[in-house]
Design an enzyme around this catalytic site. Structure first.
Site, short mmCIF file in Angstrom:
data_model
loop_
_atom_site.label_atom_id
_atom_site.label_comp_id
_atom_site.label_asym_id
_atom_site.label_seq_id
_atom_site.Cartn_x
_atom_site.Cartn_y
_atom_site.Cartn_z
N SER A 12 1.70 16.31 3.93
CA SER A 12 1.48 14.95 3.43
C SER A 12 0.74 14.09 4.43
CB SER A 12 2.83 14.30 3.12
OG SER A 12 2.69 12.92 2.87
N GLU A 26 1.41 11.15 4.93
CA GLU A 26 2.40 10.29 5.56
C GLU A 26 2.71 10.74 6.99
OE1 GLU A 26 4.08 7.48 4.61
OE2 GLU A 26 2.90 7.30 2.77
N TYR A 41 11.00 10.99 5.43
CA TYR A 41 10.18 11.92 4.65
C TYR A 41 9.04 12.48 5.50
CZ TYR A 41 6.51 13.35 1.36
OH TYR A 41 5.52 14.04 0.70
#
Length: 350
Positions: A133, A135, A156
């Site tokens: 990801s 992120e 996460y």
């Protein structure tokens, strides 16, 4: 026509899993997906491709399993001996990860280790894809590419970063064909309803249908690189067809704020945000990520992958779909974009 290849997908009931399953079926794969046992079905995204397994022509099969259960994961992989494993399953909501950090780490992080170890012990030449990801980059200076530093800002992102490094360690230590696809935000009419883009487009439909008056959102200043999910699952497939495994950033190279997405969506539907949007502090994250912009030049060069749908096209596609789902007549520009850019598309929307 069968390709003779067999694929196993975790997270098959999600946005990406459903599109990937359709893509692989269109290429003649035998496709297997993992679902969690539940007293209620959550398979609306794959209902249209489900075939009774007793059908001799069936190419699509589902198996019960859980990313927290290493024994069952191993059983599935040993029994199937797939050619390709696409690991898309996780606790994937960033804001929710702050509320359930331990669960997020166990499923999103350790779940990858459980699958990698099963793949390694199988002794079969399985090609493995990990859904990493953007992120993970967190506050790293944009644009972010494969060599950018990781500065995760959520449980996460930390769990995804652990998984990323495990993939690299198994690739280097055991010579597994294991690739990380570092995908930036990608959306579609199948995006989960709690993710901000779908929350906005679905909210517009509810307002126009007179079911809701207000839409409640959090941080409108965050800037993201938003693309179209069906194109991104094709990038996943291309990674496992490459000559060697590697890590690839996938994105459009453009960043837009949540405010821009909100304004453009409402404008397209003929609404004004000021009349219907309220800010709820509960939707803010304890630690925020400001700007994510993909540098996807490596994927373009090696995978020959380049996005065709950009920000404003994406908005029209999603708004049209949600208006239609609400029984309303959409403007139709999104439908025209899909017809023009994907005249022979391999996926099916309701």
């Amino acid at each position: 026509m069968s390709s003779g290849k067999k694929a196993f997908i975790t997270g098959i009931t999600g946005q990406d899993g459903s599109y990937l399953a359709e893509l692989l079926l269109s290429k003649g794969y035998e496709v297997h997906g993992m679902v969690r046992r539940s007293s209620t079905f959550n398979r609306s995204r794959i209902d249209h491709i489900y075939v009774d397994p007793h059908d001799p022509k069936a190419q699509f099969f589902l198996h019960y399993g859980d990313l927290g259960d290493s024994e069952q994961l191993a059983n599935i992989i040993y029994n199937l001996m797939p050619d390709e494993v696409y690991h898309l399953g996780s606790q994937s909501h960033v804001r929710v990860s702050f509320d359930i950090p331990e669960y997020t780490g166990n499923v999103t992080g350790l779940g990858v280790t459980r699958i990698l170890e099963s793949v390694r012990r199988s002794g079969h030449p399985i090609r493995f894809y990990q859904a990493s990801s953007s992120e993970m980059f967190g506050t790293a200076t944009p644009p972010q590419g494969e060599d950018s530093p990781f500065e995760p800002r959520s449980p996460y992102a930390c769990a995804k970063l652990y998984a990323y490094w495990m993939v690299r360690n198994y690739r280097q230590g055991y010579n597994l064909f294991a690739s990380n696809g570092i995908l930036f935000n990608h959306e579609s009419p199948r995006r989960g309803e709690t993710f901000v883009t779908r929350k906005i487009t679905r909210g517009i439909a509810s307002i126009l249908a007179k079911k809701e008056k207000y839409l409640y959102l959090g941080n409108l200043e965050a800037r993201r690189d938003w693309g179209f999910a069906p194109e991104y699952v094709e990038a996943m497939w291309r990674m496992l067809q490459a000559e060697k495994s590697d890590d690839f950033v996938i994105g459009t190279g453009e960043a837009h704020s949540v405010q821009e997405f909100l304004d453009a969506s409402f404008s397209y539907a003929g609404l004004t945000p000021d009349e219907h949007v309220k800010i709820d502090p509960n939707y803010f994250r304890p630690t925020e990520v400001g700007v994510l912009i993909a540098d996807a030049r490596k994927a373009e060069k090696i995978l020959r992958w380049k996005p065709g749908i950009k920000f404003y096209d994406l908005i029209k596609i999603m708004v049209d779909a949600d208006l239609r789902n609400a029984g309303l007549e959409p403007p139709g520009e999104g439908d025209e974009i899909l017809a023009k850019k994907f005249p022979k598309r391999w996926w099916k929307e309701d």
